[in-house]
Scaffold this active site. Structure first.
Site, mmCIF file in Angstrom:
data_model
loop_
_atom_site.group_PDB
_atom_site.id
_atom_site.type_symbol
_atom_site.label_atom_id
_atom_site.label_comp_id
_atom_site.label_asym_id
_atom_site.label_seq_id
_atom_site.Cartn_x
_atom_site.Cartn_y
_atom_site.Cartn_z
ATOM 1 N N TRP A 47 0.421 -1.504 -0.178
ATOM 2 C CA TRP A 47 -0.246 -0.235 0.152
ATOM 3 C C TRP A 47 0.856 1.136 0.101
ATOM 4 C CZ3 TRP A 47 -1.962 3.427 4.557
ATOM 5 C CH2 TRP A 47 -3.216 3.817 3.635
ATOM 6 N N SER A 57 -12.496 -8.886 3.421
ATOM 7 C CA SER A 57 -11.175 -7.737 4.742
ATOM 8 C C SER A 57 -11.935 -7.077 5.366
ATOM 9 C CB SER A 57 -10.933 -7.529 3.661
ATOM 10 O OG SER A 57 -9.612 -6.414 4.280
ATOM 11 N N ASN A 58 -11.940 -6.692 6.738
ATOM 12 C CA ASN A 58 -12.269 -5.941 7.283
ATOM 13 C C ASN A 58 -13.909 -5.943 7.700
ATOM 14 O OD1 ASN A 58 -10.346 -3.494 7.428
ATOM 15 N ND2 ASN A 58 -10.326 -3.477 5.215
ATOM 16 N N HIS A 89 -12.124 -5.915 -0.202
ATOM 17 C CA HIS A 89 -11.470 -5.165 0.722
ATOM 18 C C HIS A 89 -12.328 -4.478 1.666
ATOM 19 C CE1 HIS A 89 -8.325 -2.561 -0.321
ATOM 20 N NE2 HIS A 89 -8.319 -2.926 0.832
ATOM 21 N N TYR A 143 -5.097 0.193 -4.375
ATOM 22 C CA TYR A 143 -3.797 0.571 -4.086
ATOM 23 C C TYR A 143 -3.154 1.141 -5.403
ATOM 24 C CZ TYR A 143 -3.767 -2.416 0.182
ATOM 25 O OH TYR A 143 -3.624 -2.962 0.744
ATOM 26 N N ASP A 178 1.058 -8.560 -1.777
ATOM 27 C CA ASP A 178 -0.631 -8.381 -1.227
ATOM 28 C C ASP A 178 -0.490 -6.979 -1.783
ATOM 29 O OD1 ASP A 178 -3.278 -9.509 0.889
ATOM 30 O OD2 ASP A 178 -2.376 -6.618 0.615
ATOM 31 N N SER A 210 -1.244 -3.413 8.854
ATOM 32 C CA SER A 210 -0.350 -2.355 10.007
ATOM 33 C C SER A 210 -0.456 -3.019 11.232
ATOM 34 C CB SER A 210 -1.974 -1.903 10.136
ATOM 35 O OG SER A 210 -1.961 -0.497 8.685
ATOM 36 N N LYS A 220 -7.176 -7.765 -4.441
ATOM 37 C CA LYS A 220 -8.798 -7.158 -3.298
ATOM 38 C C LYS A 220 -9.581 -6.184 -3.814
ATOM 39 C CE LYS A 220 -5.581 -6.344 0.268
ATOM 40 N NZ LYS A 220 -4.564 -5.590 0.073
ATOM 41 N N GLN A 232 -9.042 -10.516 6.449
ATOM 42 C CA GLN A 232 -7.614 -9.370 6.526
ATOM 43 C C GLN A 232 -8.308 -8.449 6.815
ATOM 44 O OE1 GLN A 232 -5.112 -7.098 3.619
ATOM 45 N NE2 GLN A 232 -5.507 -9.137 3.230
#
Length: 287
Positions: free
Chosen positions: A23, A150-151, A109, A51, A46, A199, A76, A172
């Protein structure tokens, strides 16, 4: 060595435990970073449509000298793609930009478009089911080897689990010392969904924590290394982001074990509420 270690997804696909996040890197930086990472030993890259560097990943893979099948590639689907048609078309576009015949892992994502992420009541349940159907079809067609999310929070996951024909294989999430979603990870584990931690060093906010430093010093490692090992010992894939080869190497030197007592201390760390004044990213990051 960490580069040889993998988890097995619910469909039997093996995923390297350590990956390189990309990222905020442009295409040229990404191509160089991928080459450097592969040279060091990384076999998991990844990226994401959001991105804007899938072409860079593709160029790096094409020039790194390692056979395609030896490198695990994740991308993603944009959080804004909430229809079957847009999600499906975006996967084909990612294949083209990456220059690949297949992608190892494709994930949605986020459950909401980024501008609305966690800020409104609309959870896009119906729309996410449609986007997921596009991932399922890409999986069944052999365009991707594994699919995930993700999220996604527990109710977002439950929304997919109640209607899917192929279960999500990963989720993720933001996960690091001082901000670990234990209940969500436990739910994922119970449903054979592997957690991936993005992160892992808290956008850098953890690096000045003296309590964490004291534990890192005890093992003769850096705070960053301790943070990565923490996520690995939770049973998660870990995805540190860097374009610096020295940092890539340091991030792979994880041949130590955090004791149960120290893991307990790290799990109980006070939650970080303020990630600093840098507004280049929201606190959830586009992991």
């Amino acid at each position: 060595m960490i580069f040889d270690e993998t988890y097995e997804l619910s469909n039997g696909v093996k995923i390297p435990k350590l990956g390189l996040g990309t990222w905020l890197l442009d295409n040229d930086q990404t191509a160089q970073a991928v080459c450097e990472a592969v040279k060091i030993g990384y076999r998991h890259i990844d990226t994401a449509q959001a991105y804007g560097n899938e072409e860079g990943v593709g160029k790096g893979l094409a020039s790194c000298g390692v056979p395609r099948e030896q490198i695990f590639v994740t991308t993603k689907v944009r959080a804004e793609h909430k229809t079957y048609e847009t999600a499906s078309a975006s996967i084909d576009e990612s294949l083209q930009k990456l220059g690949l015949d297949y992608i190892d892992l494709v994930i949605i994502h986020a459950p909401q478009p980024w501008k609305e992420f966690r800020s409104i009541d609309n959870r896009y349940f119906n729309e996410n089911r449609e986007a997921w159907r596009a991932l399922e079809d890409a999986y069944k067609a052999g365009k991707v080897k594994a699919i995930g999310l993700s999220n996604f929070l527990q109710d977002d996951l439950e929304n997919i689990l109640t209607s899917c024909t192929v279960k999500p294989m990963v989720n993720q999430v933001l996960c690091h010392i001082s901000n670990t979603p234990f209940e969500l990870i436990d739910f994922c584990n119970k449903n054979d969904i592997l957690a991936e931690a993005y992160s892992p060093v808290a956008h850098g906010a953890i690096l000045g924590n003296e309590e964490v430093k004291a534990i890192a010093d005890k093992y003769g490692v850096s705070i960053a290394q301790l943070c990565l090992k923490y996520d690995l010992q939770l049973g998660a894939v870990v995805l540190p982001k860097t374009a610096n080869p020295a940092h890539m190497k340091d991030n792979s030197e994880l041949d130590f074990v955090i004791s149960d007592e120290d893991m307990k201390t790290l799990k109980a760390m006070k939650k970080i509420e303020d990630y600093g004044k840098d507004k280049n990213f929201p606190v959830f990051e586009k992991g």
